[in-house]
Design an enzyme around this catalytic site. Sequence first.
Site, PDB file in Angstrom:
ATOM      1  N   HIS A 368       0.844  -1.198   0.000  1.00 53.15           N
ATOM      2  CA  HIS A 368       0.000   0.000   0.000  1.00 53.15           C
ATOM      3  C   HIS A 368       0.879   1.248   0.000  1.00 53.15           C
ATOM      4  O   HIS A 368       1.887   1.308   0.729  1.00 53.15           O
ATOM      5  CB  HIS A 368      -0.913  -0.015   1.235  1.00 53.15           C
ATOM      6  CG  HIS A 368      -1.854   1.150   1.301  1.00 53.15           C
ATOM      7  ND1 HIS A 368      -2.766   1.427   0.308  1.00 53.15           N
ATOM      8  CD2 HIS A 368      -2.023   2.107   2.244  1.00 53.15           C
ATOM      9  CE1 HIS A 368      -3.462   2.507   0.643  1.00 53.15           C
ATOM     10  NE2 HIS A 368      -3.018   2.935   1.811  1.00 53.15           N
ATOM     11  N   ASP A 385      -3.232   8.892   3.944  1.00 56.85           N
ATOM     12  CA  ASP A 385      -3.485   7.500   3.555  1.00 56.85           C
ATOM     13  C   ASP A 385      -4.870   7.449   2.916  1.00 56.85           C
ATOM     14  O   ASP A 385      -5.868   7.825   3.534  1.00 56.85           O
ATOM     15  CB  ASP A 385      -3.427   6.582   4.771  1.00 56.85           C
ATOM     16  CG  ASP A 385      -3.516   5.102   4.412  1.00 56.85           C
ATOM     17  OD1 ASP A 385      -3.880   4.795   3.253  1.00 56.85           O
ATOM     18  OD2 ASP A 385      -3.205   4.258   5.264  1.00 56.85           O
ATOM     19  N   CYS A 436      -4.177   3.105  -4.914  1.00 60.10           N
ATOM     20  CA  CYS A 436      -3.489   3.840  -3.842  1.00 60.10           C
ATOM     21  C   CYS A 436      -2.292   4.626  -4.382  1.00 60.10           C
ATOM     22  O   CYS A 436      -2.011   5.751  -3.927  1.00 60.10           O
ATOM     23  CB  CYS A 436      -3.037   2.882  -2.750  1.00 60.10           C
ATOM     24  SG  CYS A 436      -1.982   1.531  -3.344  1.00 60.10           S
TER      25      CYS A 436
END
Length: 477
Positions: A368, A385, A436
């Site tokens: 990620h 995030d 992401c």
Amino acid sequence: MGGLTINRKRGDEFSSLSSGGRPKLHRSPDFHASKRPRRFPPMQQSPGRAVPSKSAVSRISRYPEATSELRREVHAPVRASKFGSSASVSGRISFGNEEYGGSDFMGNRLTSKYNRAKASALRALRYLTRETEVIDLGRRNLGRRKDENRAAGYAQESVVSELSNGDVGMETAEKMLDMLSLDPDDLEVLSKSAYQKLLEDARRRDAKLGNLDFEIKLHEEKRSLLQELRPPKKSDERVPIEPFIPLTDGEEAEVQRALSGNRRRVLVNHKNSGIQITGETLLCLRPGAWLNDEVINLYLELLKEREKRNPQKFLKCHFFNTFFYKKLTSGRSGYDYNAVRRWTTQRKLGYSLIDCDKIFVPIHQEIHWCLAIINKKDEKFQYLDSLGGRDSRVLRALARYIVDEVKEKSGKDIDVGLWEQEYVSDLPAQENGFDCGMFMIKYADFYSRGFGLCFNQDHMPYFRQRTAKEILRLRAD
């Protein structure tokens, strides 16, 4: 001689049959049968040989062959009478003026009684089950009702089992059926008591619901009051146009050719960073793919070159590559400044790192991508995030790094103890498991412009094509 006498009588009997006379039945006094009749194997008489008249062969030959029409009547013991019925010798049972077949009638009558008892027991059981469900809602006297129902069930099982044995009499069966019947007065009392219990429970619930309604209204008033006291959120006065300029037909065709062409072909070569992008490397910008290090690092280099072209339009920023944070935290204690000390020399950068407004650090959390920012302009450490995660270790490592960097490059001490550590929550969030990396580089793109994060998941397909176009032309717009 006794055997001969018996055989003579049997011979006379068969001779009478052959002469057309009626056979003597077993009820006649003259009839006598041996308990174990003798059977002789067939014997053949050889021709030309005389046989004595008194020999066994001559006597057997005089007997005629038995026919299947006249079978000897079989005698068996007669079952004793039951349920007040009498059985005659002929196997018939009389009830009043009517006669019925003994064995068949007894089985049918017992089966009928059994079925009637079973149906009555099941009807009573269904009623008691419904009554149990009603009483269960009241939550009172539950144990007593369960005991009563269990006892009733045992009674029904005992009645059915006794009826199935076939050894009870008529009066006993009727008494058992009466045990399973319920008095209408008892039914009415039970229904009234169940209704009263339900009514009482409903009234208690109404009171509780009233209290809950009051508490809900109170909390709603508190919430509305807090919303009025909270300062209104600043909405973007304008949505910038530059980050959302659509691609032309020619640019889209160029991107499609690059994504579908030869994978081994080198598409671009960035001289300052030494990064090469092949057709296979660029495939990560197709929908549904994860971004790789080469594409991310080259795009961040293009953002820095964009700032140099027009420093008045963009903030002064520095963009570390994807390997910086791994190198910084590669020590035994989880931190090693000496491993990255030479990454930011004046000779390599052409500027001083401590003079930048924002320093962007890509963070790779195994599978990620996240983004950390050393925001010197606002004196804060930020963590972004797209899935809403947090990692305090990242912010602590960056706070320690900037102190060591300033000390190393300028000889000054900087105090970051009062700097804010912000986990940005009001930011665009991804809604899948592969965008992401695109979210991370777009966070850096918009913040380096000085814009708010005014995009969402729906813009990701466009951002992928736009990024591919900018990489192919080695120019970030």
